[in-house]
Design a protein around this motif. Sequence first.
Motif, mmCIF file in Angstrom:
data_model
loop_
_atom_site.group_PDB
_atom_site.id
_atom_site.type_symbol
_atom_site.label_atom_id
_atom_site.label_comp_id
_atom_site.label_asym_id
_atom_site.label_seq_id
_atom_site.Cartn_x
_atom_site.Cartn_y
_atom_site.Cartn_z
ATOM 1 N N UNK A 41 17.191 -70.327 -76.911
ATOM 2 C CA UNK A 41 18.524 -70.608 -76.375
ATOM 3 C C UNK A 41 19.496 -70.960 -77.501
ATOM 4 N N UNK A 42 19.009 -71.725 -78.489
ATOM 5 C CA UNK A 42 19.858 -72.087 -79.618
ATOM 6 C C UNK A 42 20.277 -70.862 -80.421
ATOM 7 N N UNK A 43 19.306 -69.979 -80.697
ATOM 8 C CA UNK A 43 19.614 -68.755 -81.439
ATOM 9 C C UNK A 43 20.623 -67.910 -80.667
ATOM 10 N N UNK A 44 20.374 -67.756 -79.383
ATOM 11 C CA UNK A 44 21.263 -66.945 -78.540
ATOM 12 C C UNK A 44 22.694 -67.496 -78.583
ATOM 13 N N UNK A 45 22.830 -68.807 -78.425
ATOM 14 C CA UNK A 45 24.166 -69.415 -78.391
ATOM 15 C C UNK A 45 24.857 -69.340 -79.753
ATOM 16 N N UNK A 46 24.107 -69.577 -80.818
ATOM 17 C CA UNK A 46 24.709 -69.559 -82.153
ATOM 18 C C UNK A 46 25.198 -68.162 -82.540
ATOM 19 N N UNK A 47 24.360 -67.165 -82.299
ATOM 20 C CA UNK A 47 24.749 -65.793 -82.650
ATOM 21 C C UNK A 47 25.924 -65.335 -81.787
ATOM 22 N N UNK A 48 25.877 -65.685 -80.514
ATOM 23 C CA UNK A 48 26.980 -65.332 -79.604
ATOM 24 C C UNK A 48 28.298 -65.954 -80.087
ATOM 25 N N UNK A 49 28.259 -67.228 -80.471
ATOM 26 C CA UNK A 49 29.477 -67.896 -80.951
ATOM 27 C C UNK A 49 30.007 -67.245 -82.227
ATOM 28 N N UNK A 50 29.112 -66.900 -83.140
ATOM 29 C CA UNK A 50 29.539 -66.260 -84.387
ATOM 30 C C UNK A 50 30.152 -64.888 -84.131
ATOM 31 N N UNK A 108 24.563 -53.480 -86.616
ATOM 32 C CA UNK A 108 23.412 -54.211 -87.159
ATOM 33 C C UNK A 108 23.821 -55.074 -88.346
ATOM 34 N N UNK A 109 24.628 -54.503 -89.226
ATOM 35 C CA UNK A 109 25.054 -55.261 -90.401
ATOM 36 C C UNK A 109 25.912 -56.456 -90.004
ATOM 37 N N UNK A 110 26.761 -56.256 -89.016
ATOM 38 C CA UNK A 110 27.573 -57.368 -88.520
ATOM 39 C C UNK A 110 26.681 -58.505 -88.015
ATOM 40 N N UNK A 111 25.692 -58.142 -87.231
ATOM 41 C CA UNK A 111 24.854 -59.170 -86.630
ATOM 42 C C UNK A 111 23.929 -59.831 -87.652
ATOM 43 N N UNK A 112 23.574 -59.101 -88.696
ATOM 44 C CA UNK A 112 22.825 -59.745 -89.775
ATOM 45 C C UNK A 112 23.666 -60.874 -90.384
ATOM 46 N N UNK A 113 24.954 -60.633 -90.530
ATOM 47 C CA UNK A 113 25.856 -61.653 -91.058
ATOM 48 C C UNK A 113 25.932 -62.858 -90.123
ATOM 49 N N UNK A 114 25.990 -62.601 -88.810
ATOM 50 C CA UNK A 114 26.073 -63.701 -87.843
ATOM 51 C C UNK A 114 24.810 -64.556 -87.862
ATOM 52 N N UNK A 115 23.658 -63.892 -87.973
ATOM 53 C CA UNK A 115 22.388 -64.627 -87.996
ATOM 54 C C UNK A 115 22.284 -65.465 -89.275
ATOM 55 N N UNK A 117 24.640 -66.682 -91.039
ATOM 56 C CA UNK A 117 25.603 -67.776 -91.031
ATOM 57 C C UNK A 117 24.997 -69.032 -90.413
ATOM 58 N N UNK A 118 24.198 -68.851 -89.353
ATOM 59 C CA UNK A 118 23.590 -69.996 -88.675
ATOM 60 C C UNK A 118 22.244 -70.392 -89.266
ATOM 61 N N UNK A 119 21.539 -69.432 -89.887
ATOM 62 C CA UNK A 119 20.178 -69.715 -90.368
ATOM 63 C C UNK A 119 19.997 -69.198 -91.799
ATOM 64 N N UNK A 120 20.749 -69.753 -92.747
ATOM 65 C CA UNK A 120 20.728 -69.229 -94.130
ATOM 66 C C UNK A 120 19.402 -69.424 -94.852
ATOM 67 N N UNK A 121 18.582 -70.356 -94.393
ATOM 68 C CA UNK A 121 17.323 -70.652 -95.092
ATOM 69 C C UNK A 121 16.103 -70.032 -94.422
ATOM 70 N N UNK A 122 16.324 -69.211 -93.414
ATOM 71 C CA UNK A 122 15.209 -68.569 -92.717
ATOM 72 C C UNK A 122 14.999 -67.154 -93.248
ATOM 73 N N UNK A 123 13.846 -66.567 -92.897
ATOM 74 C CA UNK A 123 13.545 -65.193 -93.311
ATOM 75 C C UNK A 123 14.239 -64.237 -92.352
#
Length: 354
Positions: A41-50, A108-115, A117-123
Amino acid sequence: LEIFFMSNLSTRSTLHRRLCNFIDWMRPDPVKRESDCEQADNVRNNVKQNAEADGLTVKSTPAGGSDEKNTGLRRHYLGQSEVDGYDIDIPIVIKPDDADGKAFEELLQKFETYVRKSYPNSVIKLTNSSVELTFSNELRFDVVPMLATDKSDEQVILRKDGNKIRTSVQKHNEFIKKRTRLSLEQAGRVSFNDCVRAMKWWREFQADKSYYLSYDEDTGKDNRPPSALIDWLAAHAFDNIGVEKTYAETFAKWFGFLANVVRNKKSIYFTDYYTTPSLVGKTGWIVLDPVNADNNITGKWDNNKLTEFTSWFEEARDSWNRIVRYDEDGDDNLALNELVKLFGNPFKHHCEEK
């Protein structure tokens, strides 16, 4: 040779008990389910907001993946027997045109940027049609950007190669859930979704031994048969055979049937959401997407992959027939050895009640 024998395997046998225990164990860890769903739910909300902050209009975020279909696997990393078949798809469906009326080809490239932005330290890495996000606890999400259509239950995926594929998250979910419901109407505890789960686990250990249908850790190239193909082959077996009261008898029949289908490259399609399709002009082995008859999931497989895949099913067919025979003869140790060949070492460690 298609196998339509049948013995009456006992639901009180050691074989049935072991398979029940193992299939119960291979389900995603129920203790972690609630926290996993919260994280989704957190991932969904964060990516949606971005995405919305960048000017996109998000139309919906339907639930999808093996978690929603109840076909996911426990994450297992012990004893060089790695399995990670628990994926949570997070479709983000957006309005298909920007202010200038142009489609978002670079979605895809846009959404990679959104992800990021919220999770810079993840793989984070791109797949053919998603942004794969893996946290430090190994929990993995596939963020799947999609374009909305004029139907609320249909979407369009833009692949990395530029292809557009019409699909439906909701219909794919229902395709599996419908067969699970039908299986539960029959006597016994064998359910369609658990059979899919077991076949997906089996796929992991067959790929480990394969050359053309394997995952290359050095390059990250994944040639394993996609989970969707396993879903659809299981559905084809279920639609033709159903399920028996025991897992062993069900799989002995299923793999006998499917070995014949794969060996002879028999066409597979479903009429849940479309009428009988025309196969004219389609090349290769034909296994059609249940919600889009234009999408042949195996159309680009070469002969090497097809030959290796055939061997998977023929060897499994022979193994299940031996397992049934050993059970009838009361030779539980030989049956266990065969089951370990199919499901890997985790089977012998998790086939008994704790």
